[in-house]
Design a protein around this motif. Structure first.
Motif, PDB file in Angstrom:
ATOM      1  N   GLY A 323       0.793  -1.225   0.000  1.00  0.00           N
ATOM      2  CA  GLY A 323       0.000   0.000   0.000  1.00  0.00           C
ATOM      3  C   GLY A 323       0.827   1.278   0.000  1.00  0.00           C
ATOM      4  O   GLY A 323       0.350   2.335   0.419  1.00  0.00           O
ATOM      5  N   VAL A 324       2.068   1.203  -0.490  1.00  0.00           N
ATOM      6  CA  VAL A 324       2.862   2.433  -0.630  1.00  0.00           C
ATOM      7  C   VAL A 324       2.215   3.265  -1.748  1.00  0.00           C
ATOM      8  O   VAL A 324       1.898   2.737  -2.819  1.00  0.00           O
ATOM      9  CB  VAL A 324       4.331   2.109  -1.004  1.00  0.00           C
ATOM     10  CG1 VAL A 324       5.130   3.390  -1.201  1.00  0.00           C
ATOM     11  CG2 VAL A 324       4.966   1.238   0.067  1.00  0.00           C
ATOM     12  N   ARG A 325       1.999   4.550  -1.498  1.00  0.00           N
ATOM     13  CA  ARG A 325       1.313   5.370  -2.498  1.00  0.00           C
ATOM     14  C   ARG A 325       2.190   5.612  -3.737  1.00  0.00           C
ATOM     15  O   ARG A 325       3.401   5.848  -3.601  1.00  0.00           O
ATOM     16  CB  ARG A 325       0.902   6.709  -1.875  1.00  0.00           C
ATOM     17  CG  ARG A 325      -0.345   6.583  -0.981  1.00  0.00           C
ATOM     18  CD  ARG A 325      -0.584   7.854  -0.230  1.00  0.00           C
ATOM     19  NE  ARG A 325       0.470   8.078   0.767  1.00  0.00           N
ATOM     20  CZ  ARG A 325       0.661   9.225   1.396  1.00  0.00           C
ATOM     21  NH1 ARG A 325      -0.092  10.256   1.124  1.00  0.00           N
ATOM     22  NH2 ARG A 325       1.619   9.333   2.299  1.00  0.00           N
ATOM     23  N   ALA A 326       1.534   5.585  -4.903  1.00  0.00           N
ATOM     24  CA  ALA A 326       2.258   5.743  -6.174  1.00  0.00           C
ATOM     25  C   ALA A 326       2.999   7.074  -6.233  1.00  0.00           C
ATOM     26  O   ALA A 326       4.148   7.138  -6.694  1.00  0.00           O
ATOM     27  CB  ALA A 326       1.289   5.617  -7.346  1.00  0.00           C
ATOM     28  N   GLU A 327       2.368   8.119  -5.733  1.00  0.00           N
ATOM     29  CA  GLU A 327       3.020   9.437  -5.851  1.00  0.00           C
ATOM     30  C   GLU A 327       4.243   9.530  -4.936  1.00  0.00           C
ATOM     31  O   GLU A 327       5.218  10.210  -5.232  1.00  0.00           O
ATOM     32  CB  GLU A 327       2.036  10.594  -5.583  1.00  0.00           C
ATOM     33  CG  GLU A 327       1.473  10.672  -4.165  1.00  0.00           C
ATOM     34  CD  GLU A 327       0.112   9.995  -4.048  1.00  0.00           C
ATOM     35  OE1 GLU A 327      -0.146   9.030  -4.801  1.00  0.00           O
ATOM     36  OE2 GLU A 327      -0.685  10.425  -3.187  1.00  0.00           O
TER      37      GLU A 327
END
Ligand code: ATP
Ligand code: MG
Length: 419
Positions: A323-327
């Protein structure tokens, strides 16, 4: 005392098997105060074995041989040593029964060739093999009984497979040596440290230990990837007191860096501490490739505390599974404080653990930049109350890089859990 170790096995000379007996036995013997004076490895050839044993017999008080006690044609040790010492080989009914039982318990017929393993040189002591068929043998040799130069020597033959040799040594040989050979009291204690280089370790304790050195304390340092051992030892009636006094000084000066004693490994300490505190752990590993999880699961009882780990090597895995954010990945890059933080938080949530650790870094040799050179690692540790990131620079080749990083993770975990 003169102690000699003879490791036999053509596979050792061909480089097909690592001679782990050399290290393991030397270490065990040193802990008994018996420092090995000479060690040789030789092929399974009768000339080599005879020469080596004859040479050692001319010098040593204790000779230990390993290997060549099995039933095949290259297993020659027992026969050659009996011949060299002019001892008859006599079939031992108890040993034969042990061997028969060994196969009966496994529902297998006893191969006829194993009968040679039941032959014992006249007068030898049988060291029962609980984990195999060929017993070990211990012989007390009294040379020139009449002469004033008469001396007693011990010759111990151990089987080759480590899982047979190690328990046999600990359960039968060590007590025998203590009884027969260790005349003087010997005490040794190893304090294991992390997060500090060997020269600094020495600087912090050497001066204060000097008075004890004058009273017989010996200090040894051993640097390993990510850890430095301090070994204190002494002999004689005051050995225990001297080593205890030395230990106190080392404890006082290196308290923050000591993670364990003697055979403690960091992962064992982590599992022990988490078990005591009834806390659980989750992992999110990138550059260590699962090494931390591997080491944790080597410890018996790890299932009590280890919830699970994810090797999230690609960006996609970091994003989809943890769940690491893409941005965040896009803005800061996979090797960054922000990503480390999100990896650890993700793992902690996914696994429902009390503590979580993440690791992301550049193992090299390629992939480094000016800002993030090869060796850059971010480690994040998250607990109920806080999340903390450390940036380190571990400039080593890939395998050592992984080892050292795992050591740093364990050292930090130990400090965090004990606090
Ligand atoms: P076996 O009954 O299995 O034949 P043995 O006493 O005859 O036992 P060897 O044949 O010499 O022993 O060795 C058996 C195996 O044990 C080797 O193939 C090797 O895998 C392991 N071994 C032997 N010597 C060593 C050593 N010095 N270090 C690590 N492993 C060893
Ligand atoms: Mg063999």
């Amino acid at each position: 005392l003169n102690v000699e170790l003879i490791n036999t096995g053509s596979e050792l000379m061909l480089g097909r098997v690592l001679n782990t007996h050399q290290q393991w036995l030397c270490r065990r013997l040193a802990d008994l105060g018996l420092v090995v004076t000479r060690q040789v490895a030789i092929a399974d050839s009768s000339a080599e074995i005879k020469n080596a044993v004859a040479e050692s017999l001319a010098r040593a008080d204790l000779i230990i041989t390993t290997g060549g006690l099995g039933p095949t044609s290259d297993d020659l040790t027992r026969e050659l040593i009996a011949e060299l010492l002019g001892k008859k080989l006599i079939q031992d009914a108890n040993v034969l029964r042990d061997i028969e039982n060994y196969f009966a318990r496994r529902n297998r017929p006893r191969p006829a060739q194993t009968r040679v393993e039941a032959f014992v040189p006249e007068g030898a002591m049988v060291l029962q093999n609980k984990n195999g068929t060929a017993p070990g043998l211990a012989m007390k040799i009294q040379s020139n009984a009449q002469s004033p130069k008469s001396k007693v020597q011990w010759l111990v033959m151990l089987p080759g497979p480590p899982r047979e040799l190690r328990p046999m040594f600990d359960e039968l040989v060590a007590p025998l040596l203590k009884r027969e050979l260790v005349a003087e009291k010997f005490v040794c204690r190893t304090l294991r440290t992390s997060g500090i280089g060997e020269s600094v370790v020495q600087e912090k304790i050497e001066m204060e230990l000097q008075p004890l050195v004058l009273r017989g304390l010996e200090i040894g340092y051993c640097a390993r990837p990510g850890a430095v051992d301090v070994r204190l030892s002494a002999r004689g009636a005051n050995a225990k007191k001297i080593v205890a006094a030395g230990e106190k000084i080392v404890q006082k000066n290196l308290a923050a860096n000591i993670f364990g004693f003697d055979d403690d490994e960091m992962e064992n300490v982590v599992v022990k501490l988490l078990t005591q505190k009834k806390k659980t752990l989750a992992l999110a590993e990138s550059c260590t490739g699962g090494l931390i999880a591997n080491r944790i699961t080597n410890v018996p009882g790890a299932s009590e505390i280890f919830r699970g780990g994810i090797v999230a090597y690609s960006n996609a895995a970091k994003e989809k599974i943890l769940g690491v954010r893409a941005e965040i990945l896009k803005n800061f890059g996979a090797v960054s404080e922000a990503v480390a933080r999100e990896m650890a938080v993700g793992a902690r949530e996914k696994f429902g653990a009390d503590f979580s650790v993440s690791v992301t870094g550049i193992a090299g040799p390629g992939g480094g930049t000016v800002d993030k050179p090869v060796g850059t690692v971010f480690i994040c540790l998250v607990s109920e109350s806080k999340s903390e990131v450390r940036k380190l620079l571990n400039v080593w080749e890939r395998e050592t890089f992984k080892q050292v990083t795992a050591q740093q993770v364990f050292a930090w975990l130990i400090r965090m859990i004990s606090a």
